[in-house]
Write a protein that holds these residues in place. Sequence first.
Motif, PDB file in Angstrom:
ATOM      1  N   LEU A 246       0.849  -1.112  -0.151  1.00  0.00           N
ATOM      2  CA  LEU A 246      -0.045   0.070   0.007  1.00  0.00           C
ATOM      3  C   LEU A 246       0.991   1.347   0.067  1.00  0.00           C
ATOM      4  O   LEU A 246       0.439   2.265  -0.485  1.00  0.00           O
TER       5      LEU A 246
ATOM      6  N   GLY B  17      -8.394   4.100   7.937  1.00  0.00           N
ATOM      7  CA  GLY B  17      -9.080   4.052   6.409  1.00  0.00           C
ATOM      8  C   GLY B  17     -10.715   4.430   6.485  1.00  0.00           C
ATOM      9  O   GLY B  17     -11.113   5.150   7.367  1.00  0.00           O
ATOM     10  N   ASP B  18     -11.512   3.697   5.716  1.00  0.00           N
ATOM     11  CA  ASP B  18     -12.788   4.063   5.387  1.00  0.00           C
ATOM     12  C   ASP B  18     -13.835   3.499   6.393  1.00  0.00           C
ATOM     13  O   ASP B  18     -14.865   4.163   6.649  1.00  0.00           O
TER      14      ASP B  18
ATOM     15  N   SER C 148      -4.219   5.299   5.458  1.00  0.00           N
ATOM     16  CA  SER C 148      -2.933   5.989   5.262  1.00  0.00           C
ATOM     17  C   SER C 148      -1.957   5.628   6.251  1.00  0.00           C
ATOM     18  O   SER C 148      -0.673   6.005   6.356  1.00  0.00           O
TER      19      SER C 148
ATOM     20  N   ARG D  73      -8.423   1.354   2.363  1.00  0.00           N
ATOM     21  CA  ARG D  73      -7.986   2.555   1.771  1.00  0.00           C
ATOM     22  C   ARG D  73      -7.260   3.122   2.888  1.00  0.00           C
ATOM     23  O   ARG D  73      -7.498   4.570   3.034  1.00  0.00           O
TER      24      ARG D  73
END
Length: 226
Positions: free
Chosen positions: A114, A176-177, A155, A153
């Motif tokens: 990632l 993430g989400d 960081s 997704r």
Amino acid sequence: MRAAIQPGEDETAKAQRRRLTRRLVAVQEEQRLRLSRELHDDLGQMLASVALELHSIRADSAELDARLARAAQLVDQLSTRVHDAAWSLRPADLDRLGLRASVEDLASMLCAQLGIPCDVDLEALSRPLEPEVALTLYRIAQEALTNIGKHARPSRVSVTAHIWDKRLRLTVEDNGDGFDGDVAPGSRHLGLAGMKERLALIGGELTVETAKGKGTAIYADVPLPD
């Protein structure tokens, strides 16, 4: 006339079901180990030999050389996929290096894929654990990190382990989400259900904290022997 239910029958039945389920899980892991070895030792070695032959062949024309190079590249890619499949079925590191190193490898690989930072503190996993407990915690980490890679997704990812109140807690977090726990079950929910079942078999418990856009934290707690 309905037969009277004797006290303790329900608990006895539950205990029998737990023993049967644990045996089924053990059989499944034995099959995973066998298949992993066959993929790695047999198929993997055969592909390596084919790749070596293809890399060493030189044809009489540039066109054939290019086609051979392409074939060699495809075999190399297939070898990588076979290795990854064997590793996911039953990682050799789990038996050879132990739980801590195996989970660290899982986290490092995901974050490298990632391209994000990964906070890892797994000193607590260095202590000796029953093989069944170690395997369960590995599978929890594997499923949680796979879900992050597929859905979150993020960081940043954090994988930590700590001991508190005679329990070992493995925590996998991302920023993430997240997701809505009230929506209809999907593939991620099925994965969470599998984690809960695995932990329950060793007396453990799974807790999930998440919300849309707020990331996810998964806590896997297992009791430690006195």
